[in-house]
Scaffold this motif. Sequence first.
Motif, short mmCIF file in Angstrom:
data_model
loop_
_atom_site.label_atom_id
_atom_site.label_comp_id
_atom_site.label_asym_id
_atom_site.label_seq_id
_atom_site.Cartn_x
_atom_site.Cartn_y
_atom_site.Cartn_z
N VAL A 188 0.91 -1.20 -0.26
CA VAL A 188 -0.02 0.10 -0.12
C VAL A 188 0.74 1.17 0.09
CG1 VAL A 188 -1.82 1.17 1.39
CG2 VAL A 188 -1.90 -1.35 1.32
N GLU A 189 0.56 1.94 -0.98
CA GLU A 189 1.66 3.22 -1.10
C GLU A 189 0.76 4.69 -0.85
OE1 GLU A 189 4.93 0.94 -2.08
OE2 GLU A 189 4.85 3.16 -1.92
N GLN A 190 1.64 5.30 -0.19
CA GLN A 190 1.07 6.64 0.08
C GLN A 190 2.26 7.68 -0.01
OE1 GLN A 190 -0.96 5.19 4.04
NE2 GLN A 190 -1.85 7.68 3.52
N ASN A 191 1.96 8.71 -0.38
CA ASN A 191 2.95 10.03 -0.45
C ASN A 191 3.16 10.49 0.91
OD1 ASN A 191 4.37 12.17 -0.49
ND2 ASN A 191 3.59 12.85 -2.57
N SER A 192 4.32 10.50 1.58
CA SER A 192 4.35 10.74 3.05
C SER A 192 4.10 12.14 3.27
CB SER A 192 5.99 10.41 3.43
OG SER A 192 6.73 10.96 2.57
N GLY A 193 4.18 13.18 2.44
CA GLY A 193 3.79 14.50 2.49
C GLY A 193 5.12 15.05 3.20
N PRO A 194 5.02 16.14 3.66
CA PRO A 194 3.88 16.72 4.11
C PRO A 194 3.01 17.37 3.30
CG PRO A 194 5.62 18.29 5.12
CD PRO A 194 6.24 17.13 4.21
N LEU A 195 1.67 17.26 3.43
CA LEU A 195 0.74 18.00 2.61
C LEU A 195 0.26 19.09 3.33
CD1 LEU A 195 -1.03 18.21 0.11
CD2 LEU A 195 -2.88 16.69 1.23
N SER A 196 0.50 20.41 2.93
CA SER A 196 0.08 21.64 3.68
C SER A 196 -1.04 22.24 2.69
CB SER A 196 1.17 22.35 3.47
OG SER A 196 2.45 21.95 4.60
N VAL A 197 -2.17 22.43 3.48
CA VAL A 197 -3.18 23.08 2.87
C VAL A 197 -3.64 24.40 3.82
CG1 VAL A 197 -4.05 21.27 1.75
CG2 VAL A 197 -4.99 21.85 3.98
N PRO A 198 -4.25 25.41 3.38
CA PRO A 198 -4.74 26.47 4.22
C PRO A 198 -6.06 26.15 4.80
CG PRO A 198 -5.10 27.23 2.21
CD PRO A 198 -4.26 25.76 1.91
N GLU A 199 -6.42 26.60 5.95
CA GLU A 199 -7.79 26.27 6.45
C GLU A 199 -8.94 26.62 5.85
OE1 GLU A 199 -8.20 28.37 10.12
OE2 GLU A 199 -10.12 27.60 10.61
N GLY A 200 -9.89 25.90 5.61
CA GLY A 200 -11.17 26.00 4.75
C GLY A 200 -10.94 25.42 3.35
N ALA A 201 -9.74 25.07 2.82
CA ALA A 201 -9.40 24.34 1.64
C ALA A 201 -9.74 23.00 1.81
CB ALA A 201 -8.17 24.49 1.31
N ILE A 202 -9.61 22.27 0.40
CA ILE A 202 -9.83 20.79 0.57
C ILE A 202 -8.77 20.14 0.46
CG2 ILE A 202 -10.68 18.97 -1.15
CD1 ILE A 202 -12.80 20.95 -2.11
N GLY A 235 -0.35 1.64 4.62
CA GLY A 235 0.59 2.45 4.04
C GLY A 235 1.55 3.12 5.17
N LYS A 236 2.40 3.91 4.63
CA LYS A 236 3.20 4.55 5.85
C LYS A 236 2.52 6.02 6.11
CE LYS A 236 7.66 2.53 3.75
NZ LYS A 236 8.99 2.96 3.26
N GLY A 237 1.66 6.15 5.60
CA GLY A 237 0.96 7.63 5.90
C GLY A 237 1.28 8.85 5.47
N THR A 238 0.42 9.78 5.33
CA THR A 238 0.47 11.10 4.59
C THR A 238 0.30 12.06 5.71
OG1 THR A 238 -0.19 10.48 2.44
CG2 THR A 238 -0.14 12.83 2.92
N THR A 239 1.26 13.01 6.19
CA THR A 239 0.98 14.06 7.24
C THR A 239 0.60 15.06 6.56
OG1 THR A 239 3.06 13.22 8.41
CG2 THR A 239 2.36 15.48 8.75
N LEU A 240 -0.69 15.63 7.20
CA LEU A 240 -1.32 16.52 6.73
C LEU A 240 -1.19 17.85 7.60
CD1 LEU A 240 -3.51 18.05 4.96
CD2 LEU A 240 -5.20 17.05 6.45
N SER A 241 -0.81 19.04 7.20
CA SER A 241 -0.89 20.23 8.20
C SER A 241 -1.67 21.23 7.51
CB SER A 241 0.53 20.86 8.09
OG SER A 241 0.62 21.74 8.81
N VAL A 242 -2.64 21.75 8.53
CA VAL A 242 -3.57 22.51 7.82
C VAL A 242 -3.17 24.05 8.77
CG1 VAL A 242 -6.03 23.37 7.87
CG2 VAL A 242 -5.38 21.01 7.77
N SER A 243 -3.04 25.05 7.97
CA SER A 243 -2.63 26.27 8.65
C SER A 243 -3.68 27.37 8.74
CB SER A 243 -1.64 26.97 7.63
OG SER A 243 -1.84 27.16 6.48
N SER A 244 -3.81 27.98 9.99
CA SER A 244 -4.69 29.12 10.04
C SER A 244 -4.52 30.18 9.80
CB SER A 244 -5.26 28.97 11.59
OG SER A 244 -3.95 29.24 12.26
#
Lengths: 111, 115
Positions: A4-18, A102-111
């Motif tokens: 099972v493959e996942q992009n490890s990230g980090p994936l950074s998105v602003p608050e309110g985004a998808i 999978g190894k997991g994707t780290t998500l960071s949501v910034s305010s």
Amino acid sequence: QKEVEQNSGPLSVPEGAIASLNCTYSDRGSQSFFWYRQYSGKSPELIMSIYSNGDKEDGRFTAQLNKASQYVSLLIRDSQPSDSATYLCAVKIQAGTALIFGKGTTLSVSS
Amino acid sequence: ETGVTQTPRHLVMGMTNKKSLKCEQHLGHNAMYWYKQSAKKPLELMFVYSLEERVENNSVPSRFSPECPNSSHLFLHLHTLQPEDSALYLCASSQEHSGGPWEQFFGPGTRLTVL
């Protein structure tokens, strides 16, 4: 070897985004698919499960499954800082066997 | 108690000690699992018990010894551990039958430190 493959990230998105998290798997016989959320220092928490092709929605979360492409994704709408965590994709081949993570994707949501 | 519980939540032990981790599930499930999670590493499956029989054992060192006396309880006996065994040890359970859904639920984990 089943993977099972996942992009490890980090994936950074602003608050309110998808936020869009993706996962591919190697075994075409896989039958069940799961998304877990894991906060730092905590145990994984099941947030979505999906078994059939298409979309499954639960609140701000939508899981999407495409068995032909061996692809499963998780969309988080209106992302909040509290969604910042590691998201684990897991696949079940058949009854009586363990989940393959999978190894997991780290998500960071910034305010 | 609800869900999956684990005790102790934190454990510090020397390399010559013997200790046991306990897991209990209150979900009526018939399969239980031990996972190891080291810092910045993925979940590593250690043992699987289904209907109280060990069905998977991922080449875990013999210093880890599992025990499943019934479908609700799972133990991990530890002896002569090494510092690299320091990790978060997670227990999980699921209901295994041919129709699914096979959702697996985790306990809070035991944070183990080996000195």
